[in-house]
Write an enzyme that holds these catalytic residues in place. Structure first.
Site: not given
Lengths: 697, 214
Positions: A42, A88, A234, A306, A516
């Protein structure tokens, strides 16, 4: 102990060896989570970085913003645009409302951390079959999350695309895009820390335990146990985000800030390490000073949290009090965590205790790179098989009404919206020059499933074509590359083919890919999603006042169909019937030229006063579904008697419909305008396919 | 003659800039009023409370904003009989502050709703009477999660008897009682509506009926 750590922090033993070699010593306890987060797929893009270089093309409007949060387009006349799209997917599958909401929050921060005011949101969603477990809850949850967050921060959600396919039953896709605007007087903010003695300041919401380990969670495949991953997700608070936007833009406008970076994936760790590495300076960071929601949090949790709505900024000491007073006006904290020092190292402290001292380059720039094996692309899925022509269009070919989704989004806050979710693409008006900014998202999974290369070309061509029909010229592209497990040869091959196709189309259309995100491991128990390189793009038109509508405006007008046959398929039909599709590609077609001519056509229509009252691209499901979408205010389509249902359902890329009262005049106009295409080959065709009528109630 | 309009800003207000653009664009003067400050009521001819999510809709929509210092001045301003317009969250705040009767509760669908609404002017009230005639129809966008007007039986009767129902939906989008989209105070100087006139100023926005509200 070692094996335990490798498992806990999701590092391979080779990566551990690389970490040790880079440091020249054994890892300290506090360093494990740093490597875990920053070397996750990620954060590090370790499987994709080698291929993402193919997006290096830039033009005079797109400065190179390497390492920054989003790409920038300079529109001239003092106006600039920042935009980006991000996935996400994993959090949204675990907890749809918060997962989607924080996806929106995160992408907004990527935009305003650069100093731009967010003016529009868009989203790209893929759900499974409605009968799949949890799917109704996932759908309504994701929509609620997006709506809750975007509406409250006061940024309109102006366009989107929603797809359904069984391949997303166990791994939905939630991609959010944000567009930000700079007027002449708004400075661009960068993430490069600099200036010996300058303060490193934490602003925004307090840190909690939510999202600890999120980045590495998002870099793994799913198993059956998604429930236990909930604490990795989160929690978002759009009210805080709204305050943070106002406070950040205010301190930037007052020129009080040297550098700024949002805390996204891997929170304080990635923001501080990136600021340090980008600026090539080191600083101290006292973790004990971080404002906490829970005072019992450990340094490791603080580093990896996060928690949302937080930023890190660098300022000159003399400006700190002014910054503090702006943030306190907006009810937010601004706390000094450390100071830029002489060495290039980051020194992590817990009060007076030094936890470690480490050169961020060791982690950020020495991150592992993988050349995952892949095959050169061959168009393997193009099966040609004749399908029994359909005699009648039955209910399953009727357009699904997705208004329940779009009606939950505030589409008009900011008072800039000229065209929103009711049309294929959106237009917002720019404040200073009153030009129209076109916004669109793309990628059709049905086509990706047939052929990754054509599907990825189409992911750029098709939204650009939709923009062109309404007179907007595509300027730049962002992408969100959603793929399965890159360690599988087939997936990696599709990834490389997609990247190359998007790069090719962007070069042809002179629209660089300026930002991106890559989301790998969209895999659950070895079932991979359809490779889905979603795109977002912006374009420009000289005004928003004379847009040709995308819906029927009056009855008893002729409906003309203009076709430029690049690909023909029965994708829509077969998706419902699970048959092999017919898929024909004509390699002699020059799609970029056709798109350019469509865009020029809009200006000519205005100048020459050509009578066209509505225009719209034909999507999957051909003329049949497109005319259903164009119906409005009880004005509907009646097909010409000689056309059969089969013909009406066939997809032709690219094809558009227009309505007119002057068939002869418009046909002459189109023949003249497209004459260069027409002479070259037989791909270009104009025909009358029916008329508009009033629906009987 | 150009008016001076005060635009109230709370933490979480998000239509403040839209209202500013609208007011300035119509040739009037305007100034923001910060939620923590009281203001001199002599300095303004009209107050607008714009939409948004003041305090993130915590507790109840508008409840916390209604209790902030700036509302003391707004209340004084109202006592003088000077005109106040509340839009969306502004409507909710005025109800919470007791300057308008009734309450706005969650939409019947329990979902946020954004769409174009056809409205009908139910009463010509003194302040906007010059621009808006009874039975005139208007097209304005709505965007709210808590826009369902509610009042007791007696309260509704009083509204009807005193001609306080200002705007009604032609097609009720949220379950509001008597199709109410906007009301006025008993004194006739406080006006509020759920739809957004500032988002319907030019034809390219979809309607220009917002011009009747300034």
């Amino acid at each position: 102990m070692m094996t335990e750590n490798l498992k806990k922090y999701r590092l391979t033993s080779e990566e551990y060896e690389l970490a040790k070699k880079s440091l020249g010593r054994e890892l300290k306890d506090i360093e494990w989570p740093l490597f875990s987060a920053l070397w996750s797929e990620h954060c590090s893009y370790k499987s994709s970085k080698n291929h993402l270089k193919k997006f290096s093309f830039r033009n005079s409007m797109t400065p190179d913003m390497d390492g920054e949060n989003a790409g920038i387009i300079d529109l001239g006349y003092g106006e600039k645009i920042a935009f980006k799209m991000e996935s996400h997917n994993h959090p949204s599958f675990i907890e749809p409302v918060q997962g989607a909401a924080t996806g929106v929050g995160g992408i907004l921060r990527d935009i305003f951390t650069m100093g731009a005011r967010p003016i529009a949101l868009a989203n790209y969603l893929c759900f499974g079959e409605k009968s799949a477990p949890r799917m109704n809850d996932l759908m309504s949850g994701v929509v609620r999350g997006i709506s809750m967050y975007g509406n409250c921060v006061g940024v309109p959600t102006v366009t989107g695309q929603t797809n359904f396919n069984s391949k997303y039953n166990q791994n939905i896709l939630v991609n959010a895009m944000a567009v930000g605007y700079f007027s002449e007087d708004m400075p661009l903010a960068l993430s490069k820390a600099k200036g010996l003695g300058n303060y490193v300041v934490y602003v925004g919401a307090k840190t909690g335990r939510d999202g600890v380990g999120g980045a590495s969670m998002a870099s793994a495949s799913f198993d059956n146990d998604t429930e236990s991953k909930k604490p990795n997700v989160q929690i978002g608070d759009p009210f805080f985000e709204k305050l943070l936007i106002e406070a950040c833009l205010e301190v930037l406008k007052l020129n009080l800030v040297v550098a700024m970076q949002d805390m996204g994936a891997a929170g304080l760790t990635s923001s501080s390490f990136e600021m340090s590495a980008n600026g090539e300076v080191g600083f101290t960071l006292d973790l004990k000073s971080v404002p906490l929601r829970d005072a019992t949090m450990t340094p490791e949790e603080i580093l990896l949290s996060e928690s949302q709505e937080r930023m890190l900024l660098v300022c000159e000491p003399k400006n700190y009090e002014k910054i503090k007073s702006v943030f306190s006006k907006w009810n937010l904290d601004a706390t000094i965590l450390g100071q830029i020092h002489n060495s290039k190292n980051i020194q992590l402290k817990w009060g007076d205790e030094i936890l470690t001292e480490i050169d961020p380059n060791v982690i950020v720039k020495n991150a592992p790179r993988y050349d995952r094996p892949f095959e050169k692309w061959v168009n393997e899925n193009k099966v040609e098989k004749n399908i029994e022509p359909l005699k009648k269009i039955n209910k399953k070919y009727q357009k699904e009404n997705l208004n329940w989704i779009y009606n939950q989004y505030d589409q008009r806050v900011c008072a800039r919206t000229a065209q929103a979710c009711e049309s294929p693409i959106a237009f917002v008006q720019l404040d200073q020059t009153k030009r129209g900014l076109a916004i669109a998202v793309g990628c059709r999974p049905e086509i990706m499933k047939m052929d990754a290369q054509i599907g990825a070309l189409d992911a750029v061509y098709y939204p650009a074509f939709q923009m062109a029909l309404q007179g907007a010229k595509i300027l730049a592209v962002t992408d969100c590359l959603n793929f399965g497990n890159p360690q599988k040869n087939k997936i990696m091959s599709e990834f490389v083919a997609s990247v190359e196709a998007i790069a090719k189309a962007s070069l042809e259309l002179n629209a660089p890919v300026i930002s991106g995100n890559v989301s790998f491991y969209n895999e659950t128990l070895t079932e991979n999603i359809i490779s889905t390189p979603a795109t977002g793009m912006v374009g420009i038109r000289d005004s928003v006042e004379d847009l040709i509508p995308t819906h029927f405006t009056s009855a008893y007008e002729s409906v003309l169909c203009v076709t430029y046959s690049w690909v023909q398929s029965y994708v829509y039909v077969t998706e419902k019937e699970n048959q092999v599709a017919q898929f024909n590609l004509d390699v002699s077609a020059n799609v970029p030229q056709f798109i350019e001519l469509c865009q020029l056509m809009d200006q000519k229509i205005k100048k020459q006063d050509v009578s066209i009252s509505a225009i719209r691209s034909c999507g999957l499901g051909g003329i049949e579904l497109t005319t259903q979408k164009m119906s409005k205010d009880l004005i509907i389509f009646e097909k010409a008697v000689e056309l059969n249902s089969d013909y009406l359902l066939k997809d032709q890329f690219y094809q558009f419909l227009l309505t007119t009262t002057d068939v002869v005049g418009v046909t002459d106009f189109l023949n003249e305008h497209f004459k260069n295409l027409k002479n070259k080959n037989q791909l270009f065709k104009i025909e009358v396919v029916g008329q508009t009528i009033e629906a009987k109630i | 003659m150009s008016k001076k309009i005060g635009i109230v800003r709370f933490l979480g207000t998000n239509c403040d800039a839209d209202v500013m653009k609208w007011v300035l664009g119509s040739g009037q003067q305007a100034e923001y009023l910060w939620y923590q400050d009281q203001f001199n009521i002599e300095n303004f001819d009209q107050i607008i409370i714009p939409g948004g999510f003041s305090y993130g809709d915590y507790l109840r929509c508008g409840a916390m904003a209604a209790r902030s210092p700036v509302m003391k001045s707004v209340s004084e301003f109202s006592k003088k009989g000077k005109p106040i317009l509340g839009i969306c969250n502004g409507f909710q705040i005025l109800c919470e502050a007791g300057l308008l009767p009734g309450a706005l509760i969650k939409n019947e669908s329990l979902k946020f709703k954004d769409e174009w609404a056809e409205l009908i002017v139910a009463e010509e009230k003194s302040f906007f009477g010059k621009q808006m005639k009874k039975k005139q129809t208007l097209k304005l966008p709505i965007a709210h999660g808590d826009g369902r007007y509610y009042n007791t039986g007696d309260g509704l009767k009083k509204l009807q008897d005193q001609d306080q129902i200002w705007l009604k939906y032609q097609k009720n989008p949220n379950g509001s009682l008597l199709d109410i989209a906007g009301i006025t105070s008993e004194s006739g100087n406080v006006f509020a509506l759920m739809p957004h006139p500032e988002r319907a100023v030019f034809q390219w926005m979809g309607s220009s009926d917002g011009v009747y509200f300034l």
